[in-house]
Design a protein around this motif. Sequence first.
Motif, short mmCIF file in Angstrom:
data_model
loop_
_atom_site.label_atom_id
_atom_site.label_comp_id
_atom_site.label_asym_id
_atom_site.label_seq_id
_atom_site.Cartn_x
_atom_site.Cartn_y
_atom_site.Cartn_z
N THR A 96 26.30 38.77 28.00
CA THR A 96 26.53 40.18 28.34
C THR A 96 25.97 41.12 27.27
OG1 THR A 96 28.70 40.13 27.35
CG2 THR A 96 28.61 39.81 29.75
N ASN A 97 25.80 40.62 26.04
CA ASN A 97 25.23 41.52 25.02
C ASN A 97 23.92 41.00 24.41
OD1 ASN A 97 26.30 39.51 23.40
ND2 ASN A 97 27.36 40.90 22.00
N LEU A 98 23.43 39.86 24.88
CA LEU A 98 22.13 39.36 24.41
C LEU A 98 21.31 38.82 25.59
CD1 LEU A 98 20.13 38.53 22.09
CD2 LEU A 98 21.28 36.31 22.07
N VAL A 99 20.10 39.33 25.72
CA VAL A 99 19.21 38.82 26.78
C VAL A 99 17.87 38.47 26.13
CG1 VAL A 99 18.04 39.33 28.95
CG2 VAL A 99 20.26 40.34 28.49
N ALA A 101 13.88 37.38 27.05
CA ALA A 101 12.92 37.41 28.16
C ALA A 101 12.58 35.99 28.59
CB ALA A 101 11.65 38.14 27.72
N ASP A 102 12.68 35.72 29.89
CA ASP A 102 12.41 34.36 30.37
C ASP A 102 10.92 34.02 30.26
OD1 ASP A 102 11.46 35.94 32.41
OD2 ASP A 102 12.70 35.05 33.98
N ASN A 103 10.08 35.03 30.03
CA ASN A 103 8.64 34.75 29.85
C ASN A 103 8.23 34.73 28.37
OD1 ASN A 103 9.17 37.50 29.87
ND2 ASN A 103 7.22 38.09 30.79
N ALA A 104 9.21 34.67 27.47
CA ALA A 104 8.88 34.54 26.04
C ALA A 104 8.44 33.09 25.76
CB ALA A 104 10.09 34.89 25.18
N CYS A 105 7.48 32.93 24.85
CA CYS A 105 6.97 31.59 24.51
C CYS A 105 7.79 30.97 23.39
CB CYS A 105 5.50 31.69 24.09
SG CYS A 105 4.45 32.24 25.44
N LEU A 106 7.86 29.65 23.42
CA LEU A 106 8.67 28.93 22.43
C LEU A 106 7.86 28.50 21.21
CD1 LEU A 106 10.78 26.50 24.67
CD2 LEU A 106 11.47 28.72 23.73
N LEU A 152 12.01 25.83 30.99
CA LEU A 152 13.11 24.91 30.70
C LEU A 152 13.97 24.64 31.94
CD1 LEU A 152 14.28 26.40 27.26
CD2 LEU A 152 12.74 24.47 27.64
N ASN A 153 13.78 25.44 32.97
CA ASN A 153 14.59 25.31 34.19
C ASN A 153 14.23 24.10 35.05
OD1 ASN A 153 16.50 27.49 34.42
ND2 ASN A 153 14.71 28.85 34.38
N ASP A 154 13.02 23.62 34.91
CA ASP A 154 12.58 22.56 35.82
C ASP A 154 11.95 21.41 35.02
OD1 ASP A 154 11.50 22.34 39.01
OD2 ASP A 154 10.44 21.14 37.49
N LYS A 196 21.81 25.71 26.04
CA LYS A 196 22.33 26.75 25.14
C LYS A 196 21.51 28.03 25.23
CE LYS A 196 24.18 23.58 21.71
NZ LYS A 196 24.09 23.12 20.34
N ILE A 197 20.23 27.89 25.59
CA ILE A 197 19.32 29.05 25.61
C ILE A 197 19.29 29.71 26.99
CG2 ILE A 197 16.82 29.63 25.54
CD1 ILE A 197 17.80 29.25 22.79
N LEU A 198 19.23 28.87 28.02
CA LEU A 198 19.01 29.41 29.37
C LEU A 198 20.02 30.49 29.83
CD1 LEU A 198 17.59 26.31 31.28
CD2 LEU A 198 16.43 28.49 30.81
N PRO A 199 21.29 30.36 29.46
CA PRO A 199 22.22 31.41 29.92
C PRO A 199 21.82 32.82 29.46
CG PRO A 199 23.43 29.53 29.06
CD PRO A 199 21.99 29.29 28.74
N TYR A 200 21.06 32.89 28.36
CA TYR A 200 20.67 34.21 27.84
C TYR A 200 19.39 34.74 28.50
CZ TYR A 200 23.88 33.25 23.98
OH TYR A 200 25.00 32.98 23.23
#
Length: 429
Positions: A96-99, A101-106, A152-154, A196-200
């Motif tokens: 709720t207070n940290l998001v 970007a799902d398109n950020a590179c690792l 990381l989702n698939d 641990k990462i995906l929820p954000y």
Amino acid sequence: MGNVAVIGSQWGDEGKGKIVDWLSHRADVVVRFQGGHNAGHTLVVDEVEYKLSLLPSGVVRGGKLSVIGNGVVVDPWALISEIDAVQAKGIEISPTNLVIADNACLILPLHRDLDQAREQLRGGHKIGTTGRGIGPAYEDKVGRRAIRICDLNDQQSLQLRIRELLVHHNALRRGLKIDDIKVESILSQLREISHKILPYSGSVWRILDKVQRDGRLILFEGAQGGLLDIDHGTYPFVTSSNTMASQVGAGAGIGTSAVNYVLGITKAYTTRVGSGPFPTELDNEIGKTLGERGREFGTVTGRKRRCGWFDAVLVRQMAKISGINGIALTKLDVLDGIGNLNVCTGYKINGKTFDYLPSSLVDQENAEPIYEVLDGWDESTKGARSWEELPATTVKYVRRIEELIQVPVALLSTSPEREDTILVHDPFS
Ligand code: IMP
């Protein structure tokens, strides 16, 4: 009222942490848009110290949304340990207070391996990177083979992405005499951290669009400084991202018109960590004094920073390129009692005079500073909270800097304490 972008106008370490913290009070959302955990700053809030590298400064303040934009390269292990460390000090961090970007590179461990191996190979010609894999991670991003958070989702497609990545990396590793890596090894490492990462993770551009439509204020938090910009800095002695304010749009997923004010954080003298040209560097007692008084040691690597006189040519150049509207002049108190103060107003390069720093590394290395000498002051400016508390010579120094860089001072910082700040012009208004 409008959104503010805070960027460094020198080689980083200008004291952005304190100013961002000061301003984040006023913002509803704080967004990082480039760099990675090569950045580092220390915040002191209610006497508790927080060391942040990847997390936007807003996380330590209640009621703010913190956002890590797609322009940031994210080391998931570093991020989780930073989140854990901040949480251990009683700060709540949740989706709720940290998001992110799902398109950020690792950034993966193989990026760190490559960064460090290359630096070692360079011998005496090191860039002096932070060794955290930043450059190799950005290389993979533009090489279109990076792993992104959404991957990381698939598991199946992740496996394919890793395979493709390793075709490139294992070839490099063999050349550098480092052991090959197996797909399964990265896959299992990522499997352990993904939950641990995906929820954000989220669509940051959509969130920021909504934030704007709701009329909430955004603070864009830059890392490093203009002179470390991959295009406009002292190449190749730079970081691997664009550190300029114009990166906000691409690195956060927002229109450039979303930035209403660019605040350039500017130290009252100059420092640099790592190798590369530094025309006003002081390899003498004054440089040593500035380093000791200013506690000029890198937050991330602990390295000693190189110190020198204020270079108005460089700051003016960065102000033009980044469209800086006002500066926050920091660490003014470090100059107390130093004696007369040199300010660089131009360079002599091979007998020719320049009022800018040319792009060629050879020219940059040969640049001899032309100085204007300004009166110093013996009084203490530490802790001053108004113009009236500053000696007349200090005010003259500040005014001359404004003239030379062609940008007004919006804020003045006279100690690491948050309240020891003189507000000349409110960037949010
Ligand atoms: P990298 O970003 O780790 O690749 O390092 C490239 C150059 O940028 C080196 O000279 C580093 O010392 C410098 N650098 C990277 N991050 C920072 C920072 O946050 N502050 C100051 N210098 C930095």
